[in-house]
Design an enzyme around this catalytic site. Structure first.
Site, PDB file in Angstrom:
ATOM      1  N   ASN A  17       7.970  -4.277  11.081  1.00 22.54           N
ATOM      2  CA  ASN A  17       8.214  -3.387   9.958  1.00 22.54           C
ATOM      3  C   ASN A  17       8.593  -2.008  10.477  1.00 22.54           C
ATOM      4  OD1 ASN A  17       7.608  -1.375   7.866  1.00 22.54           O
ATOM      5  ND2 ASN A  17       6.773  -3.084   6.691  1.00 22.54           N
ATOM      6  N   ASP A  76      -3.100  -5.184   9.753  1.00 19.68           N
ATOM      7  CA  ASP A  76      -2.809  -5.887   8.513  1.00 19.68           C
ATOM      8  C   ASP A  76      -3.337  -5.022   7.383  1.00 19.68           C
ATOM      9  OD1 ASP A  76      -1.573  -7.932   7.152  1.00 19.68           O
ATOM     10  OD2 ASP A  76      -3.349  -9.185   7.044  1.00 19.68           O
ATOM     11  N   LYS A 179       1.112  12.288   3.711  1.00 18.88           N
ATOM     12  CA  LYS A 179       0.616  10.931   3.512  1.00 18.88           C
ATOM     13  C   LYS A 179      -0.247  10.479   4.689  1.00 18.88           C
ATOM     14  CE  LYS A 179       2.014   6.093   3.347  1.00 18.88           C
ATOM     15  NZ  LYS A 179       3.085   5.119   3.577  1.00 18.88           N
TER      16      LYS A 179
END
Length: 205
Positions: A17, A76, A179
């Site tokens: 990703n 995860d 963030k």
């Protein structure tokens, strides 16, 4: 004098990703030189078929460690919505189907919450590090709620529909630095950083 990344210890981040690789790489700047799966030329799908985030993170890290023999870590992450009995949870990436499409996943969550008053949710990340053959795990959680619609263009995954507690904007409306300060992944990586710094200090003694 500022350290050059080329002389920093190296860790493989077992992710395909790009968003995660960029986000985590920024958090580890100056501490570890992070290489993604793309950087090492790995293009296979890594199995993640366990029922928990922790087991999946360990499975992914072990998969790469066993093949390359290098220190690595994996993570995860799941978004857990109270009114959906904790779903999507461990199935967050493929909640709407095997196509793993972020828009489809968000649309399904919004659809299933249409008649729900309780929109509280949390993001939870488990990072699994394999260092010198030993496994260590670190968990980060951020609580919030699911918005009524998608807002913002930044971030990835469920960011456009997740509004963290004490904020009126979604993760996708935040700058990366803001963030990372409060995010689930940021909190888990900060625990990883503390561990790595301690490890390096002890190794230098």
């Amino acid at each position: 004098m500022k350290k050059d990344n080329t002389v920093l210890p190296t860790l493989i981040f077992a992710t395909g990703n790009a968003g995660k690789a960029k986000e985590v790489g920024e958090l580890l700047t100056g501490i570890m030189a992070v290489r993604s799966l793309k950087d090492i030329g790995f293009t296979e799908d890594i199995p993640e078929d366990h029922p928990t985030l922790e087991a999946n993170a360990i499975q992914k890290a072990r998969y790469i460690y066993d093949r390359y023999g290098e220190d690595c870590f994996a993570e995860d992450t799941g978004m857990e919505v109270r009114s959906l009995d904790g779903a999507p949870g461990v199935y967050s990436a493929r909640y709407a189907g095997p196509q793993r499409n972020d828009q489809d996943n968000m649309d399904l969550v919004l659809k299933r919450l249409m008649d729900k008053e309780d929109r509280s949710a949390q993001f939870r990340t488990v990072v699994a590090l394999i260092l010198n053959g030993e496994v260590h795990t670190f968990t980060g959680i951020v609580k919030g709620k699911i918005g009524k619609e998608k807002t913002g263009e930044k971030g990835f995954g469920y960011d456009p529909i997740f509004i963290p507690d004490d904020y009126s904007i979604s993760f996708a409306e935040m700058e990366a630095k803001e963030k990372n300060t409060i995010s689930h992944r940021g909190r888990a990586i900060k625990k990883l950083i503390v561990f790595l710094k301690q490890h390096m200090t002890e190794r230098e003694k």
